[in-house]
Scaffold this motif. Sequence first.
Motif, short mmCIF file in Angstrom:
data_model
loop_
_atom_site.label_atom_id
_atom_site.label_comp_id
_atom_site.label_asym_id
_atom_site.label_seq_id
_atom_site.Cartn_x
_atom_site.Cartn_y
_atom_site.Cartn_z
N LEU B 20 1.53 -0.30 -8.16
CA LEU B 20 2.80 0.20 -7.65
C LEU B 20 3.55 0.96 -8.73
CD1 LEU B 20 4.11 -2.75 -5.42
CD2 LEU B 20 3.18 -0.56 -4.70
N LEU B 21 3.43 0.47 -9.95
CA LEU B 21 4.07 1.13 -11.08
C LEU B 21 3.48 2.52 -11.29
CD1 LEU B 21 6.27 -0.20 -12.83
CD2 LEU B 21 4.56 -0.35 -14.66
N ALA B 22 2.13 2.58 -11.26
CA ALA B 22 1.46 3.86 -11.43
C ALA B 22 1.86 4.81 -10.31
CB ALA B 22 -0.05 3.67 -11.46
N GLY B 23 1.93 4.28 -9.08
CA GLY B 23 2.37 5.10 -7.95
C GLY B 23 3.78 5.61 -8.17
N ALA B 24 4.65 4.74 -8.73
CA ALA B 24 6.03 5.13 -8.99
C ALA B 24 6.10 6.28 -9.97
CB ALA B 24 6.82 3.93 -9.52
N VAL B 25 5.21 6.25 -10.97
CA VAL B 25 5.20 7.34 -11.94
C VAL B 25 4.86 8.66 -11.26
CG1 VAL B 25 4.01 8.25 -13.98
CG2 VAL B 25 4.63 5.83 -13.88
N VAL B 26 3.84 8.62 -10.36
CA VAL B 26 3.45 9.83 -9.63
C VAL B 26 4.63 10.34 -8.81
CG1 VAL B 26 1.91 10.78 -7.89
CG2 VAL B 26 1.05 9.10 -9.52
N ILE B 27 5.32 9.41 -8.13
CA ILE B 27 6.45 9.82 -7.29
C ILE B 27 7.55 10.44 -8.16
CG2 ILE B 27 8.24 8.98 -5.72
CD1 ILE B 27 6.25 6.83 -4.82
N LEU B 28 7.77 9.84 -9.33
CA LEU B 28 8.78 10.37 -10.26
C LEU B 28 8.44 11.79 -10.68
CD1 LEU B 28 9.95 7.70 -12.86
CD2 LEU B 28 11.34 9.16 -11.38
N ILE B 29 7.14 12.01 -11.01
CA ILE B 29 6.71 13.34 -11.44
C ILE B 29 7.00 14.37 -10.36
CG2 ILE B 29 4.67 14.74 -12.02
CD1 ILE B 29 3.54 12.24 -13.38
N LEU B 30 6.84 13.94 -9.09
CA LEU B 30 7.11 14.87 -7.98
C LEU B 30 8.60 14.99 -7.71
CD1 LEU B 30 4.20 13.85 -5.64
CD2 LEU B 30 4.49 16.04 -6.78
N GLY B 31 9.40 14.33 -8.55
CA GLY B 31 10.85 14.52 -8.46
C GLY B 31 11.52 13.72 -7.36
N LYS B 32 10.92 12.60 -6.94
CA LYS B 32 11.55 11.76 -5.92
C LYS B 32 11.87 10.40 -6.53
CE LYS B 32 10.37 14.95 -3.01
NZ LYS B 32 11.02 15.72 -2.02
N ASN B 33 12.69 9.65 -5.81
CA ASN B 33 13.07 8.33 -6.29
C ASN B 33 12.07 7.29 -5.80
OD1 ASN B 33 14.18 5.88 -6.79
ND2 ASN B 33 16.23 6.40 -6.03
N PRO B 34 11.32 6.66 -6.72
CA PRO B 34 10.28 5.72 -6.29
C PRO B 34 10.84 4.50 -5.57
CG PRO B 34 10.38 5.84 -8.69
CD PRO B 34 11.30 6.87 -8.17
N LEU B 35 12.00 4.01 -6.00
CA LEU B 35 12.54 2.81 -5.37
C LEU B 35 12.88 3.06 -3.91
CD1 LEU B 35 14.79 1.15 -8.08
CD2 LEU B 35 12.61 0.37 -7.15
N SER B 36 13.53 4.21 -3.65
CA SER B 36 13.87 4.49 -2.26
C SER B 36 12.61 4.79 -1.46
CB SER B 36 14.87 5.65 -2.17
OG SER B 36 14.22 6.87 -2.32
N ALA B 37 11.60 5.36 -2.14
CA ALA B 37 10.33 5.63 -1.44
C ALA B 37 9.69 4.32 -1.00
CB ALA B 37 9.38 6.39 -2.36
N TYR B 38 9.67 3.33 -1.90
CA TYR B 38 9.07 2.04 -1.54
C TYR B 38 9.92 1.33 -0.48
CZ TYR B 38 5.68 2.52 -5.30
OH TYR B 38 4.65 2.94 -6.09
N TYR B 39 11.22 1.54 -0.54
CA TYR B 39 12.09 0.94 0.48
C TYR B 39 11.79 1.58 1.85
CZ TYR B 39 16.28 -1.15 2.51
OH TYR B 39 17.13 -1.89 3.28
N ASN B 40 11.48 2.89 1.83
CA ASN B 40 11.09 3.57 3.07
C ASN B 40 9.86 2.93 3.69
OD1 ASN B 40 12.00 6.89 1.87
ND2 ASN B 40 13.17 5.39 3.06
#
Lengths: 323, 362
Positions: B20-40
Amino acid sequence: MLNAIDTIIIDGLSFSLPLFIMAIGGIYSERSGVTNLALEGLQGMGAFVGGLTAYVMAQHMNPDSQLPYYVSLLVAMAGGCVYAMLHALLCIRFRANQVISGVVINVLGAALTGFLTKAINRTVFGAASDRFVLSVSDRITVPGISKIPILGAFFTKIYPFEIIIIVIAVIAWYFLYRTRFGLRLRACGDNPAAVDAAGGDVAKTRFIAVMVSGALSGLAGMCFAYSILANFSSSIYMGYGYLAIAGYIFGNWEILPSLGACLIFGFARSAGSEIVLALGMPAAYSDLVMTLPYVVTLLLLVFLSRHNQAPRALGQTYDKAQR
Amino acid sequence: MSAESKKYLKAAVLSVLVSLLAGAVVILILGKNPLSAYYNLLQGVGLAPKPRYGGGQSMLTDLSSYVDYWTPMIFAALSYAVAMRCGLFNIGISGQMLIGGFAATVLVGYSGLPAGIAKPLVVIIGILFGMAGGALIGYLKYRFNVNEVVSSIMINYIAEYVISFMIQTSYIDPVSRQSRAIGDNARLSFHQVLIGGYKYDLPIGFLIAIVTMLLVKFVFDKTVFGFELRAVGTNRTASRYIGIHVGSRIVLSMAISGALAGLAGVTYYLGYVNSIQPRVLLSTGYDAIAVGLLGNNDPVGIFFASFLIEIISKGSTYLQSQAGLEAEIADVITGLILLACACNFYFMERMGRKEKKHAERN
């Protein structure tokens, strides 16, 4: 004007040869003792990296230039090689189950390339697309010889990559069977303890073998991208990697018999689609033809697997402490 | 829970967190908020409230739809676990799902039988055809020494194309470009049922899945057959010496694995959806491997692991619509979990070594 037999030979060759080079990669890996179900993922990753490179280059260069073509083949080899290091790392360093590791590489590869293709298209090129469209590859027809009936088809409309593959295949054959490195590699798959006792480094040899399989698979993936799809998209994952595996299992982990198997797959495929065309059958029937290589593979395996002898230490992690 | 399972649980939780952490890094690189993405993701499956709902919908609607989606995965992962128990790698689950689902669709789905007969018949046909598909792979392995991974992949492709051919020539719906929808009499889920003003999807398959999970757990832990499967999976030569008929165990475990895959097929094709898309093989069979690995091939472990993996998979649709991220990020995260799990053995060993050192020092 090309007749049906010529078309079967031309299309069959352009499908068989990438399959063959991928099978050689598999042979390298498995003869060194590392099960390699990852070929499918490796060719996809290679095609992705190569396809991206060609796509970027083509946007900045003269559209007639063939440079992106050759560069993309090279980059695809490098990409497959690097991605294969993950498989090697899992199998050799982390002592993961090699079958599982192979499947992980395939699943992750398909997921990553599918995701990245869309994400890169959206963020970098500003287009909602799930593919990189490639330029059309040159086809070479050898003057003179190509006029010979039937045999001439082997020299007609050749993709440049077919020549590259044949050259690499000869080199790979020489290294595996005629050099000290090749002998050691094959010994690693049969009796790693003996290699260790003789002062060889089993882990290193296996690592290199897996990297070679990655490079060759990457090359094959790029060739498929050019010849079959003319783009990079997720449809590169059509099970060709598994066909290559069936090819070398059928070839009993030897290079030359594997070539025979790959040629059979290739010609079964091209003959099938020629027949659908010739008989003017509706498009739905092409689905039936698509199954031909898979059916042939399954039947061949049924008849030939019993006498096969896999490398003796295949799939086993070599543990020095257990010697 | 034994010390070994506890250690495994620790490693599994760790690998999920790392992924999940690695996924969060990818999401961050794409300029989105990983926490809100996971909440989605959680919002998408009804585990967290969405900002607004359409008419007749609520959080529980999403949750019931999620359970409907989750059910086939429980069967598929159990299918993987039964084969793996015997040391066999059933990568043909998707193909067996398709075979079972297609057979049930054609034989019962269009029949107009009363629901009381049609629904059990769908389950039985799914089991039988899936079982045939699995047993064939086991038989080829036992009788002809055909590598089960390669043969199941070949059968996957053959099933995909042959069934696509049959759908396109005989059962096509010209509008949806899929097979004609089956009747509600044969469907294993009740869809859009109105209770108290809200609509719910109620899968019968989920109840069967829970019973099946407990049954597999019982067979694994308490029966001679379960022990024999594990013996064959651990060491074929030793099993032969103590008198286990290895060949029949191989065929049987693949047959059971296929039957479970068939159940996954009918609960998907005649439950969650009601038609079959030609030329498409579900990714469920591959995701089942991730689930099996994460759940340590234990039926209860699988139950929880599948719950998690399917949240990521089903929630990604809502994630895409809300965050503008490609839904494929879900596959990447699942792949990363798979990757981390493959290394589990190594990390568990290291943990063991550390503990040992620690104990020696004291």
